[in-house]
Design a protein around this motif. Sequence first.
Motif, PDB file in Angstrom:
ATOM      1  N   LEU A 201       0.803  -1.222   0.000  1.00  0.00           N
ATOM      2  CA  LEU A 201       0.000   0.000   0.000  1.00  0.00           C
ATOM      3  C   LEU A 201       0.832   1.266   0.000  1.00  0.00           C
ATOM      4  CD1 LEU A 201      -2.626  -1.036   2.671  1.00  0.00           C
ATOM      5  CD2 LEU A 201      -2.968  -0.901   0.215  1.00  0.00           C
ATOM      6  N   PHE A 202       2.091   1.151   0.274  1.00  0.00           N
ATOM      7  CA  PHE A 202       2.931   2.336   0.377  1.00  0.00           C
ATOM      8  C   PHE A 202       4.349   1.956   0.008  1.00  0.00           C
ATOM      9  CE2 PHE A 202       3.516   0.150   4.289  1.00  0.00           C
ATOM     10  CZ  PHE A 202       4.772   0.466   4.738  1.00  0.00           C
ATOM     11  N   ASN A 203       5.150   2.948  -0.247  1.00  0.00           N
ATOM     12  CA  ASN A 203       6.547   2.700  -0.583  1.00  0.00           C
ATOM     13  C   ASN A 203       7.324   2.499   0.718  1.00  0.00           C
ATOM     14  OD1 ASN A 203       9.204   2.782  -1.383  1.00  0.00           O
ATOM     15  ND2 ASN A 203       8.837   4.317  -2.961  1.00  0.00           N
ATOM     16  N   PRO A 204       7.861   1.308   0.945  1.00  0.00           N
ATOM     17  CA  PRO A 204       8.608   1.072   2.187  1.00  0.00           C
ATOM     18  C   PRO A 204       9.935   1.836   2.251  1.00  0.00           C
ATOM     19  CG  PRO A 204       8.765  -0.838   0.754  1.00  0.00           C
ATOM     20  CD  PRO A 204       7.808   0.123   0.096  1.00  0.00           C
ATOM     21  N   ASP A 205      10.312   2.486   1.157  1.00  0.00           N
ATOM     22  CA  ASP A 205      11.518   3.307   1.142  1.00  0.00           C
ATOM     23  C   ASP A 205      11.215   4.608   1.889  1.00  0.00           C
ATOM     24  OD1 ASP A 205      13.694   4.926   0.656  1.00  0.00           O
ATOM     25  OD2 ASP A 205      13.579   4.764  -1.537  1.00  0.00           O
ATOM     26  N   LEU A 206      11.704   4.725   3.117  1.00  0.00           N
ATOM     27  CA  LEU A 206      11.376   5.884   3.960  1.00  0.00           C
ATOM     28  C   LEU A 206      11.841   7.202   3.360  1.00  0.00           C
ATOM     29  CD1 LEU A 206      12.106   4.450   7.516  1.00  0.00           C
ATOM     30  CD2 LEU A 206       9.934   4.555   6.288  1.00  0.00           C
ATOM     31  N   SER A 207      12.797   7.163   2.433  1.00  0.00           N
ATOM     32  CA  SER A 207      13.239   8.417   1.813  1.00  0.00           C
ATOM     33  C   SER A 207      12.155   9.003   0.914  1.00  0.00           C
ATOM     34  CB  SER A 207      14.529   8.211   1.021  1.00  0.00           C
ATOM     35  OG  SER A 207      14.284   7.424  -0.135  1.00  0.00           O
ATOM     36  N   LYS A 208      11.163   8.200   0.540  1.00  0.00           N
ATOM     37  CA  LYS A 208      10.045   8.679  -0.273  1.00  0.00           C
ATOM     38  C   LYS A 208       8.918   9.249   0.590  1.00  0.00           C
ATOM     39  CE  LYS A 208      12.138   7.158  -3.914  1.00  0.00           C
ATOM     40  NZ  LYS A 208      13.043   8.050  -4.577  1.00  0.00           N
ATOM     41  N   TRP A 209       8.995   9.049   1.901  1.00  0.00           N
ATOM     42  CA  TRP A 209       8.007   9.588   2.832  1.00  0.00           C
ATOM     43  C   TRP A 209       8.332  11.054   3.103  1.00  0.00           C
ATOM     44  CZ3 TRP A 209       5.680   6.245   7.146  1.00  0.00           C
ATOM     45  CH2 TRP A 209       5.488   4.934   6.715  1.00  0.00           C
ATOM     46  N   SER A 210       7.367  11.783   3.628  1.00  0.00           N
ATOM     47  CA  SER A 210       7.626  13.140   4.095  1.00  0.00           C
ATOM     48  C   SER A 210       8.427  13.016   5.389  1.00  0.00           C
ATOM     49  CB  SER A 210       6.310  13.875   4.345  1.00  0.00           C
ATOM     50  OG  SER A 210       6.560  15.124   4.924  1.00  0.00           O
ATOM     51  N   HIS A 211       9.621  13.593   5.414  1.00  0.00           N
ATOM     52  CA  HIS A 211      10.499  13.395   6.577  1.00  0.00           C
ATOM     53  C   HIS A 211      11.365  14.625   6.857  1.00  0.00           C
ATOM     54  CE1 HIS A 211      12.939  12.087   3.129  1.00  0.00           C
ATOM     55  NE2 HIS A 211      13.987  12.453   3.846  1.00  0.00           N
ATOM     56  N   LEU A 212      10.803  15.807   6.717  1.00  0.00           N
ATOM     57  CA  LEU A 212      11.528  17.040   6.994  1.00  0.00           C
ATOM     58  C   LEU A 212      12.106  17.010   8.408  1.00  0.00           C
ATOM     59  CD1 LEU A 212      12.265  19.853   5.880  1.00  0.00           C
ATOM     60  CD2 LEU A 212      10.144  20.690   6.902  1.00  0.00           C
ATOM     61  N   ARG A 213      13.379  17.289   8.549  1.00  0.00           N
ATOM     62  CA  ARG A 213      14.121  17.319   9.819  1.00  0.00           C
ATOM     63  C   ARG A 213      14.272  15.932  10.464  1.00  0.00           C
ATOM     64  NH1 ARG A 213      10.556  21.520  10.493  1.00  0.00           N
ATOM     65  NH2 ARG A 213       9.555  20.529  12.262  1.00  0.00           N
ATOM     66  N   ILE A 214      13.983  14.869   9.720  1.00  0.00           N
ATOM     67  CA  ILE A 214      14.155  13.508  10.232  1.00  0.00           C
ATOM     68  C   ILE A 214      15.293  12.857   9.457  1.00  0.00           C
ATOM     69  CG2 ILE A 214      13.114  11.225  10.399  1.00  0.00           C
ATOM     70  CD1 ILE A 214      10.432  12.671  10.851  1.00  0.00           C
ATOM     71  N   GLN A 215      16.308  12.415  10.194  1.00  0.00           N
ATOM     72  CA  GLN A 215      17.462  11.782   9.571  1.00  0.00           C
ATOM     73  C   GLN A 215      17.149  10.322   9.278  1.00  0.00           C
ATOM     74  OE1 GLN A 215      20.962  11.814  12.038  1.00  0.00           O
ATOM     75  NE2 GLN A 215      22.238  10.911  10.462  1.00  0.00           N
ATOM     76  N   LEU A 216      17.576   9.845   8.107  1.00  0.00           N
ATOM     77  CA  LEU A 216      17.432   8.442   7.731  1.00  0.00           C
ATOM     78  C   LEU A 216      18.815   7.825   7.652  1.00  0.00           C
ATOM     79  CD1 LEU A 216      14.825   8.810   4.845  1.00  0.00           C
ATOM     80  CD2 LEU A 216      14.389   8.275   7.253  1.00  0.00           C
ATOM     81  N   ILE A 217      18.976   6.652   8.256  1.00  0.00           N
ATOM     82  CA  ILE A 217      20.255   5.943   8.239  1.00  0.00           C
ATOM     83  C   ILE A 217      20.013   4.481   7.869  1.00  0.00           C
ATOM     84  CG2 ILE A 217      21.309   7.479   9.953  1.00  0.00           C
ATOM     85  CD1 ILE A 217      20.899   5.208  12.027  1.00  0.00           C
ATOM     86  N   SER A 218      21.071   3.792   7.505  1.00  0.00           N
ATOM     87  CA  SER A 218      21.025   2.357   7.266  1.00  0.00           C
ATOM     88  C   SER A 218      21.697   1.678   8.452  1.00  0.00           C
ATOM     89  CB  SER A 218      21.748   2.024   5.969  1.00  0.00           C
ATOM     90  OG  SER A 218      21.697   0.646   5.739  1.00  0.00           O
ATOM     91  N   GLN A 219      21.011   0.681   9.033  1.00  0.00           N
ATOM     92  CA  GLN A 219      21.552   0.023  10.227  1.00  0.00           C
ATOM     93  C   GLN A 219      21.079  -1.424  10.253  1.00  0.00           C
ATOM     94  OE1 GLN A 219      19.887   0.940  14.259  1.00  0.00           O
ATOM     95  NE2 GLN A 219      21.885   1.886  14.542  1.00  0.00           N
TER      96      GLN A 219
END
Length: 128
Positions: A12-30
């Motif tokens: 139902l949604f793109n699991p790629d969090l970089s495609k979500w609205s994420h202003l001021r939220i850091q995304l990392i790989s872990q």
Amino acid sequence: MIRWGGVAPLGLFNPDLSKWSHLRIQLISQDGYQVAILPPDGSQLQTNPSWLANKSYRWTFEAKAEQPGDAIHTEAWGGVGYADFPLTSKWKGYSTAGTINPLHGNLYFWNASANKNIYIRNIKIYEV
């Protein structure tokens, strides 16, 4: 893979969090996961899944906090599935559910505490 009611997660949604609205939220790989770091400033991680009308959904995720006891908030637009979960410093799974209004279908997550960062990963949606 977590399964609810014998079904796999819906696309139902793109699991790629970089495609979500994420202003001021850091995304990392872990550890093989994409992780969103929710700061204690009210910044929201949000997306608009392709919900179906008059259907109920469960969404699951894993989260942890830098300061045990801090809480993560999640809901779909309009307070559907509204939940605040106190967190530990270890990854743990959480879930909530509700019947979605597809006209206003945003799905939100944010740090409900004003202390330290919260980490979220592995978000999935299931029809119930």
